[in-house]
Design a protein around this motif. Sequence first.
Motif, PDB file in Angstrom:
ATOM      1  N   LYS A 186      -4.693  -0.996  -0.420  1.00  0.00           N
ATOM      2  CA  LYS A 186      -3.843  -1.019  -1.613  1.00  0.00           C
ATOM      3  C   LYS A 186      -4.480  -1.872  -2.708  1.00  0.00           C
ATOM      4  CE  LYS A 186       0.590  -1.135  -1.125  1.00  0.00           C
ATOM      5  NZ  LYS A 186       1.999  -1.527  -0.871  1.00  0.00           N
ATOM      6  N   TYR A 215      -3.113   7.444   3.098  1.00  0.00           N
ATOM      7  CA  TYR A 215      -1.861   7.625   2.362  1.00  0.00           C
ATOM      8  C   TYR A 215      -1.689   6.536   1.296  1.00  0.00           C
ATOM      9  CZ  TYR A 215       3.008   8.738   1.461  1.00  0.00           C
ATOM     10  OH  TYR A 215       4.180   9.114   0.847  1.00  0.00           O
ATOM     11  N   VAL A 216      -1.978   5.303   1.675  1.00  0.00           N
ATOM     12  CA  VAL A 216      -1.859   4.193   0.722  1.00  0.00           C
ATOM     13  C   VAL A 216      -2.870   4.356  -0.418  1.00  0.00           C
ATOM     14  CG1 VAL A 216      -2.202   1.707   0.430  1.00  0.00           C
ATOM     15  CG2 VAL A 216      -0.884   2.564   2.357  1.00  0.00           C
ATOM     16  N   GLU A 219      -1.460   6.681  -2.901  1.00  0.00           N
ATOM     17  CA  GLU A 219      -0.386   6.046  -3.670  1.00  0.00           C
ATOM     18  C   GLU A 219      -0.936   5.155  -4.780  1.00  0.00           C
ATOM     19  OE1 GLU A 219       3.614   5.513  -1.105  1.00  0.00           O
ATOM     20  OE2 GLU A 219       2.009   4.101  -0.571  1.00  0.00           O
ATOM     21  N   GLU A 220      -2.107   4.567  -4.528  1.00  0.00           N
ATOM     22  CA  GLU A 220      -2.691   3.642  -5.501  1.00  0.00           C
ATOM     23  C   GLU A 220      -3.637   4.318  -6.487  1.00  0.00           C
ATOM     24  OE1 GLU A 220      -1.682   0.633  -5.995  1.00  0.00           O
ATOM     25  OE2 GLU A 220      -0.283   0.781  -4.313  1.00  0.00           O
TER      26      GLU A 220
END
Length: 303
Positions: A186, A215-216, A219-220
Motif C-alpha cells: 500500500k 488486490y491492495v 486499490e492504490e
Amino acid sequence: MKVSVVEVGPRDGLQNEGKILSPELRAEFCKRLSKTGLSRIEAVSFVSGTRVPQMAGAEEVIRALGDGDKKTRYVGLILNERGYDRLRDTGLKEARFAFAATETFNLRNQNASVAQSVSTARKIIARARTDGIRLGVIIGASFGCPFEGYVDPGKVLALAEQLAEAGADEIIFADTIGVAVPRQVKYLIREAQRLGKSVGAHFHNTRGTGIANAYVALEEGASVLDASIGGIGGCPFAPGASGNIATEDLVYMLEEEGIETGIDLDQLISVARWLQDILEHPLAGQVYRVGRCVPSISSKPAG
C-alpha cells in the motif's frame, strides 16, 4: 476499473524449472497464452544460456513466434546493454530492464552495483527511445532481499524516481522472494503514483500473500500486475524464491470483483493443464485444479 495483466510464465516461470523446454516448445507455450486474450507476454530473457539454460535460444523463440497474434505484444527481459542489443536485433518492440534494489543481490545476479545498474538503465532508456522500443524497468527485491533482509521503501522510491526522470515508460516493483504484506505494498504503490508513470507490481506467493498484495496494489493505483500461469517460477539466484502468483488465480479474483482484464479464464485454465502435462508435475496454482465457480458469484447479490 481496468488492469493490464502481464504473463511472465514463459520467462520468469520457466527459468526456475528443472525441465528445459526447447525454443520451439516455448514458442508454442507463448502462442497458446496469446489465444487467452493476454495483451502482453514476457516471452524470453536475453541472458547467458550458460547461467540460465532454461532461457537459452531467445532469438529462436522469437523467430518461431513469427508475426503472431497482432493483439499480443511480446516482451523480452534484459539485464545489460548486450541483452538490449540482442533484443533489438530480433525486432521486438518492448523490453524490460531488471535489476535488484540491494547491493548483495544485484552483485550476485548481475555482477554490478546498484549504481552501475541504474547507469546502465539510463543508457538503455535513451537508446530505446531512439529505436522506438518501449522500455519498462523492474526493481527486484523491492520489499525484501534474501541476503540483506527487509528493504527501505525510501531507497526503492528514490531508485524509481531516478528511472522515471530518465524516461522509463513503466516502473514495476517486484517482490522477488515473496516477503511483502499489504501494508508495505500500500505504501510503496501509493507513493509511486507521484512519479507520473505507469506503475505495476510483480508478486511471488512464497509466503501466501501474493493475491492479497495484488488486490491492495490495485486499490492504490497500480495499472499493471505480473503473473505466471499455474504459479510457476522463481529466481535461480535467490535462495527459497518460489513461484509467482498464478495468472488464472489472479484473473479469477479480478473477474469476480468486476475488474476488466479482457482475458478468457477458461482458456487460461486449459493452458495451465496443458503446461502441467508438459512439465510433468502439479503446478502451484489453485483455480486450474477446480475451475471457476458455477454459477459465478458475481451473479449473486452481495452479502
